[in-house]
Design a protein around this motif. Structure first.
Motif, short mmCIF file in Angstrom:
data_model
loop_
_atom_site.label_atom_id
_atom_site.label_comp_id
_atom_site.label_asym_id
_atom_site.label_seq_id
_atom_site.Cartn_x
_atom_site.Cartn_y
_atom_site.Cartn_z
N PRO A 34 2.69 -5.42 33.17
CA PRO A 34 2.40 -6.01 34.47
C PRO A 34 3.25 -5.34 35.55
CG PRO A 34 2.74 -7.72 32.81
CD PRO A 34 3.15 -6.41 32.19
N ASP A 53 1.06 -8.05 40.81
CA ASP A 53 0.22 -7.95 39.62
C ASP A 53 0.88 -8.62 38.43
OD1 ASP A 53 -1.96 -6.61 37.89
OD2 ASP A 53 -0.05 -6.09 36.94
N SER A 54 0.06 -9.36 37.67
CA SER A 54 0.61 -9.98 36.46
C SER A 54 -0.17 -9.57 35.21
CB SER A 54 0.60 -11.50 36.60
OG SER A 54 -0.72 -11.94 36.86
#
Ligand code: PCA
Length: 120
Positions: A34, A53-54
């Motif tokens: 991520p 962002d994950s």
């Protein structure tokens, strides 16, 4: 001698620039850690470091010759500062390996964020 390259856009299997990898060796499906996002640059995507962002970015690891890598650098516009080829951290089974990808080198201002996987 070969290098490991993570591809996530038009170079993937079945995508329009895949012919550049035709003689190279597929290693496996892969995903970045991520913190890297995928953005729509028109008819192709770009990865950038992205704190929001994950999910990471989904792609493929290929073993490529250095000659192929040089040709890809020219094709992807590394010399004109469009992408830079740089190490991208991946999740297992590719964690802790030095695997490079074409990271977008210009501004993503106004670009649309994509999901983790680019589709043709
Ligand atoms: N080509 C390279 C970078 C983005 C693109 O469309 C790739 O597939 O990894």
């Amino acid at each position: 001698m070969n290098a490991l390259l993570f591809v996530y856009g038009t170079l993937k299997k079945g995508c329009r620039n895949h012919a550049h990898l035709a003689d190279q060796t597929f290693v496996g499906a892969a995903r970045s850690i991520p913190g890297f996002g995928l953005f729509d640059l028109g008819s192709y995507p770009g990865i950038v470091a992205d704190p929001q962002d994950s999910a990471g970015v989904i792609g493929e690891v290929w073993s490529v010759s250095y000659q192929c890598l040089e040709e890809l650098d020219a094709f992807e516009g590394v010399h004109r500062g469009f992408y830079r080829r740089a190490a991208l951290p991946l999740v297992p089974p590719f964690a802790d390996q030095k695997i490079e990808a074409y990271i977008y080198a210009l501004s993503i201002a106004g670009r649309r964020r994509l999901g983790p996987e680019w589709k043709n």
